[in-house]
Design a protein around this motif. Sequence first.
Motif, mmCIF file in Angstrom:
data_model
loop_
_atom_site.group_PDB
_atom_site.id
_atom_site.type_symbol
_atom_site.label_atom_id
_atom_site.label_comp_id
_atom_site.label_asym_id
_atom_site.label_seq_id
_atom_site.Cartn_x
_atom_site.Cartn_y
_atom_site.Cartn_z
ATOM 1 N N VAL A 29 23.470 6.840 -17.178
ATOM 2 C CA VAL A 29 22.667 5.645 -16.963
ATOM 3 C C VAL A 29 21.420 5.633 -17.848
ATOM 4 N N SER A 30 20.700 6.757 -17.862
ATOM 5 C CA SER A 30 19.426 6.775 -18.568
ATOM 6 C C SER A 30 18.990 8.216 -18.777
ATOM 7 N N SER A 58 10.604 9.984 -24.953
ATOM 8 C CA SER A 58 11.443 8.863 -25.387
ATOM 9 C C SER A 58 12.439 8.533 -24.286
ATOM 10 N N THR A 59 12.759 7.266 -24.176
ATOM 11 C CA THR A 59 13.664 6.833 -23.117
ATOM 12 C C THR A 59 14.908 6.179 -23.691
ATOM 13 N N TYR A 60 16.003 6.329 -22.981
ATOM 14 C CA TYR A 60 17.294 5.823 -23.423
ATOM 15 C C TYR A 60 18.014 5.222 -22.225
ATOM 16 N N TYR A 61 18.765 4.147 -22.479
ATOM 17 C CA TYR A 61 19.431 3.442 -21.389
ATOM 18 C C TYR A 61 20.836 3.023 -21.777
ATOM 19 N N ALA A 62 21.711 3.034 -20.798
ATOM 20 C CA ALA A 62 23.020 2.432 -20.992
ATOM 21 C C ALA A 62 22.852 0.920 -21.121
ATOM 22 N N GLY A 121 16.813 -3.172 -19.833
ATOM 23 C CA GLY A 121 16.013 -4.333 -19.470
ATOM 24 C C GLY A 121 15.799 -4.480 -17.978
ATOM 25 N N ARG A 122 16.542 -3.725 -17.177
ATOM 26 C CA ARG A 122 16.407 -3.798 -15.714
ATOM 27 C C ARG A 122 15.898 -2.489 -15.118
ATOM 28 N N PHE A 123 16.282 -1.378 -15.721
ATOM 29 C CA PHE A 123 15.891 -0.059 -15.222
ATOM 30 C C PHE A 123 14.828 0.532 -16.146
ATOM 31 N N MET A 128 14.470 0.624 -10.602
ATOM 32 C CA MET A 128 15.628 -0.250 -10.763
ATOM 33 C C MET A 128 15.281 -1.643 -10.248
ATOM 34 N N ASN A 129 15.258 -2.612 -11.132
ATOM 35 C CA ASN A 129 14.955 -3.996 -10.785
ATOM 36 C C ASN A 129 16.168 -4.879 -11.016
ATOM 37 N N SER A 130 16.126 -6.061 -10.460
ATOM 38 C CA SER A 130 17.208 -7.042 -10.628
ATOM 39 C C SER A 130 18.568 -6.410 -10.345
ATOM 40 N N LEU A 131 18.644 -5.724 -9.253
ATOM 41 C CA LEU A 131 19.866 -4.982 -8.932
ATOM 42 C C LEU A 131 21.034 -5.919 -8.682
ATOM 43 N N LYS A 132 22.199 -5.449 -9.085
ATOM 44 C CA LYS A 132 23.442 -6.202 -8.954
ATOM 45 C C LYS A 132 24.423 -5.418 -8.085
#
Length: 121
Positions: free
Chosen positions: A47-48, A56-60, A65-67, A82-86
């Motif tokens: 995930v991240s 430094s940060t990395y995201y799937a 843009g949400r996490f 974690m924002n705008s969760l689906k």
Amino acid sequence: VQLQASGGGLVQPGGSLRLSCATSGFTLDYYAIGWFRQAPGKEREWVSCISSSDASTYYADSVKGRFTISRDNAKNTVYLQMNSLKPEDTAVYYCAESFHCVVVMDDYDYWGQGTLVTVSS
């Protein structure tokens, strides 16, 4: 070496949660911490990650843009906001320690026990 993930729970779609990964037994400053998740019936996925050197940060792509991942070395803790969760974010979330930020599970040496996130109305 121990990692303990917490902060999971039930949240409605569009809601937010903050996961924590409390670490002990090693100097967090020198290690990268990654978050993975495993949904029911699916393989565990990366995930991240946040690196040790310059944070430094990395995201799937699925969470970009949400996490937001962050670290507080003084508290030996890494966070995943974690924002705008689906509903498709529903999974058990795990944190893990590695020397570098990588997406391959086998390159992580120590794992937390996981915390369940359920996104449902």
